[in-house]
Design an enzyme around this catalytic site. Structure first.
Site, short mmCIF file in Angstrom:
data_model
loop_
_atom_site.label_atom_id
_atom_site.label_comp_id
_atom_site.label_asym_id
_atom_site.label_seq_id
_atom_site.Cartn_x
_atom_site.Cartn_y
_atom_site.Cartn_z
N GLN A 45 0.80 -1.22 0.00
CA GLN A 45 0.00 0.00 0.00
C GLN A 45 0.84 1.29 0.00
O GLN A 45 0.33 2.34 -0.34
CB GLN A 45 -0.97 -0.01 1.19
CG GLN A 45 -2.02 -1.11 1.06
CD GLN A 45 -2.99 -1.12 2.22
OE1 GLN A 45 -2.77 -1.80 3.21
NE2 GLN A 45 -4.07 -0.38 2.12
N GLU A 173 -4.82 -10.14 8.93
CA GLU A 173 -6.18 -10.39 8.46
C GLU A 173 -6.30 -11.58 7.52
O GLU A 173 -6.80 -11.45 6.40
CB GLU A 173 -6.73 -9.15 7.76
CG GLU A 173 -6.72 -7.92 8.63
CD GLU A 173 -7.53 -6.77 8.04
OE1 GLU A 173 -7.85 -6.80 6.85
OE2 GLU A 173 -7.85 -5.85 8.81
N TYR A 315 -12.64 -1.58 12.76
CA TYR A 315 -13.09 -0.34 12.14
C TYR A 315 -14.59 -0.11 12.27
O TYR A 315 -15.04 1.01 12.27
CB TYR A 315 -12.80 -0.37 10.63
CG TYR A 315 -11.34 -0.33 10.25
CD1 TYR A 315 -10.72 0.87 9.90
CD2 TYR A 315 -10.57 -1.48 10.23
CE1 TYR A 315 -9.39 0.93 9.53
CE2 TYR A 315 -9.22 -1.44 9.86
CZ TYR A 315 -8.63 -0.23 9.52
OH TYR A 315 -7.32 -0.18 9.16
N GLU A 386 -5.04 -2.00 14.26
CA GLU A 386 -5.51 -1.02 13.26
C GLU A 386 -6.85 -0.44 13.70
O GLU A 386 -7.73 -1.15 14.18
CB GLU A 386 -5.72 -1.65 11.88
CG GLU A 386 -4.47 -1.83 11.07
CD GLU A 386 -4.73 -2.48 9.71
OE1 GLU A 386 -5.76 -2.16 9.07
OE2 GLU A 386 -3.91 -3.31 9.30
N TRP A 435 -4.50 3.37 11.60
CA TRP A 435 -4.37 3.17 10.16
C TRP A 435 -4.80 4.45 9.51
O TRP A 435 -5.97 4.80 9.58
CB TRP A 435 -5.24 1.99 9.67
CG TRP A 435 -5.03 1.80 8.20
CD1 TRP A 435 -5.70 2.39 7.17
CD2 TRP A 435 -4.01 0.99 7.60
NE1 TRP A 435 -5.18 2.02 5.97
CE2 TRP A 435 -4.13 1.16 6.20
CE3 TRP A 435 -2.99 0.17 8.09
CZ2 TRP A 435 -3.29 0.52 5.29
CZ3 TRP A 435 -2.17 -0.48 7.19
CH2 TRP A 435 -2.33 -0.30 5.81
N GLU A 442 -5.55 2.01 -1.39
CA GLU A 442 -6.56 1.29 -0.62
C GLU A 442 -7.16 0.14 -1.45
O GLU A 442 -8.32 0.14 -1.83
CB GLU A 442 -7.63 2.28 -0.12
CG GLU A 442 -8.77 1.69 0.68
CD GLU A 442 -8.36 0.82 1.87
OE1 GLU A 442 -7.34 1.10 2.51
OE2 GLU A 442 -9.08 -0.16 2.14
N PHE A 451 -7.03 7.26 4.25
CA PHE A 451 -7.07 6.92 5.67
C PHE A 451 -5.97 7.64 6.47
O PHE A 451 -5.83 7.40 7.67
CB PHE A 451 -6.85 5.42 5.86
CG PHE A 451 -8.08 4.57 5.69
CD1 PHE A 451 -8.87 4.24 6.79
CD2 PHE A 451 -8.45 4.07 4.46
CE1 PHE A 451 -10.00 3.44 6.66
CE2 PHE A 451 -9.58 3.26 4.31
CZ PHE A 451 -10.35 2.95 5.42
C1 BGC Z 1 -6.37 -3.59 6.21
C2 BGC Z 1 -5.68 -2.43 5.51
C3 BGC Z 1 -6.73 -1.53 4.88
C4 BGC Z 1 -7.64 -1.03 5.96
C5 BGC Z 1 -8.72 -0.08 5.49
C6 BGC Z 1 -7.55 -3.17 7.02
O1 BGC Z 1 -8.50 -4.17 7.06
O2 BGC Z 1 -5.43 -4.30 6.98
O3 BGC Z 1 -4.80 -2.94 4.56
O4 BGC Z 1 -6.16 -0.49 4.16
O5 BGC Z 1 -8.30 -2.13 6.54
O6 BGC Z 1 -9.61 -0.72 4.64
#
Ligand code: BGC
Length: 486
Positions: A45, A173, A315, A386, A435, A442, A451
């Site tokens: 990324q 992940e 998230y 993250e 993150w 992305e 982000f």
């Molecule tokens: C991932 C990242 C991704 C971020 C935002 C995470 O699940 O590890 O690589 O950029 O989410 O989608």
């Protein structure tokens, strides 16, 4: 004092007053001194330089060059050019005052030229109907052969960098990598079958579980190598990082409650239960039957060293509807659990929507997720590896709009506050990583989602701090830090 400096001081002062209002109720001293605060990135990324330094092609180099796969037809060939600008980027992190940095090491950058480099051998098949798949040497994660190669890769990393790396995560992940790669077929190697997607090859009912089995055992082998040969002298810790979305029932019906519990099991425990308890969750066995591999006694031996910590990428929170007793659409990537997920109930979003379609602002979901993992895994040390907020890009958004990211500050403030609450309630959480340090590639969204704490101009590679960078800096170093020009 020059005019420019005066203006800066004034701006910093107002910003400071403003941010102090936001970072309310807690500060750095509420967390233990040893708590890790950092930012996170991943190699594809941010690095760019996709053919430099003897690097071979990675599966994402290949996928991003397939026409139509990435929203803005972009790729990570240059990305943030971090490969060349890494010193500057590390300086940005220093200036924030973080005490750690979470990044990933790409196989294709490390193992180029070695016989074990399976990714170098990939190529793209183009069928008549333009459906594509990426072929790995010996079938990649579908072949147990990969466990040995992963162990080799991991050992190269431990040997070369282990004197400086204090925390190793074997995978980032794997639940997302497998669901997207082998169930819905949108990530490499683009494998799937109906109704989950149209792919040139694959079997969505079988392959995800075979591939995941090999990931779990590869983790076991890497942990074993680390614990037997490196941990005592290098003094680090080893774990795995899971994508951990929290789920709530869509309707107050027993079936939706049961389905929510089932989907949770099909996500994080799919990988953590075997590593920590030696077998898959019973909810998975009930639904998948013989499609779910069995851990042989040889497999169990590979898993005997378990791990030291759990990494949690969190998230968002989504609603779950049961599809086992009342049929509904099971084509999304949680369909094998006979569930349907959505961010809305009767047209009302579960939390404030963000630019990422499935990401909503639901801080309470973080508390639920941390508590779920804490209870299920006997409070094993955890890191929030993250957490972050997506800004959307349109023809009208200006750099100023991106930099004034109050919504991100609000998000981070609420989630970090919630994390503190879980710690006060006894969760053994030892770190928090945002993150990301800067805007980057992305995945399927290309550069259409941002982000970063720093805005990146992808033409000039200029990095500009957003308000959220100031917020993090103030939180980490105190308000005086904002009055000092870097
Ligand atoms: C991932 C990242 C991704 C971020 C935002 C995470 O699940 O590890 O690589 O950029 O989410 O989608």
């Amino acid at each position: 004092m020059g005019m420019k400096k005066k203006t800066f001081m004034a701006a910093a002062f107002y910003l400071l007053c403003f941010l102090s209002l936001l970072v309310e109720g807690f500060d750095r001293s509420d967390f233990p001194d040893s708590f890790l605060f950092g930012t996170a990135t991943s190699s594809y990324q941010i690095e760019g330089a996709y053919l430099q330094g003897n690097k071979e092609l990675s599966n994402w180099d290949v996928l991003s060059h397939i026409p139509g796969k990435i929203d803005d037809s972009s790729n990570g060939d240059i990305a943030d050019d971090h490969y060349h600008l890494y010193m500057d980027d590390i300086e940005l992190m220093h200036s924030l005052g973080v005490n750690s940095y979470r990044f990933s090491i790409s196989w294709s950058r490390i193992l180029a030229g070695k016989l074990v480099l399976f990714l170098a051998d990939l190529f793209v098949h183009r069928a008549k109907n333009q459906t594509l798949c990426i072929k790995y040497k010996y079938g990649g994660w579908l072949n147990p052969e990969i466990q040995k190669d992963f162990g080799y890769f991991a050992e190269v990393c431990f040997r070369e960098f282990g004197d400086r790396v204090k925390y190793w995560a074997t995978f980032n992940e794997p639940n997302v990598m497998i669901k997207r790669g082998y169930l819905v077929g949108t990530y490499p190697p683009l494998h799937c079958s109906a109704p989950f997607g149209e792919c040139l090859s694959g079997n969505s009912s079988v392959e995800p579980y075979v591939a995941a089995h090999n990931v779990i055992l590869s983790h076991g082998i890497a942990v074993q190598i680390y614990k037997k040969k490196y941990q005592a002298k290098q003094g680090g810790r080893i774990g795995i990082v899971m994508s951990a979305t929290w789920y709530e029932p869509l309707r107050n019906l027993t079936n939706d409650w049961v389905a929510t519990k089932r989907l949770l099991a099909f996500d994080v425990p799919w990988f953590l239960d075997p590593i920590i308890f030696g077998d898959y969750p019973s909810e998975m066995r009930q639904i998948l039957g013989s499609n779910l591999p069995i851990f042989s006694s040889k497999d169990k031996k590979k898993l005997r060293y378990k791990m030291d910590f759990i990494g949690v990428n969190h998230y968002t929170t989504l609603y779950v509807r049961d599809c086992l007793y009342s049929p509904c659409e099971v084509a999304d990537f949680n369909g094998n659990a006979f569930t349907y997920t959505t961010g809305e109930r009767n047209g009302i979003p579960i939390g404030t929507p963000t630019a990422m379609p499935t990401f909503y602002v639901v801080p309470h979901g973080l508390e639920m997720m941390v508590n779920y993992i804490k209870e299920r895994y006997n409070n094993m040390p955890m890191f929030l590896t993250e957490n972050g907020y997506a800004q959307g890009v349109s023809n009208y958004t200006t750099v100023k709009d991106f930099v004034n990211d109050l919504d991100r500050v609000d998000y981070l403030n609420k989630y970090l506050g919630m994390l503190l609450k879980t710690i006060r309630n006894g969760a053994d959480v030892r770190g928090y990583f945002i993150w990301s340090i800067m805007d980057n590639f992305e995945w399927l969204y290309g550069y259409t989602l941002r982000f970063g704490l720093y805005h990146v101009d992808f033409t000039t590679q200029a990095r500009t701090p957003k308000l959220s960078a100031m917020w993090y800096k103030e939180f980490l170093q105190g308000s005086d830090s904002l009055l000092k020009a870097d």
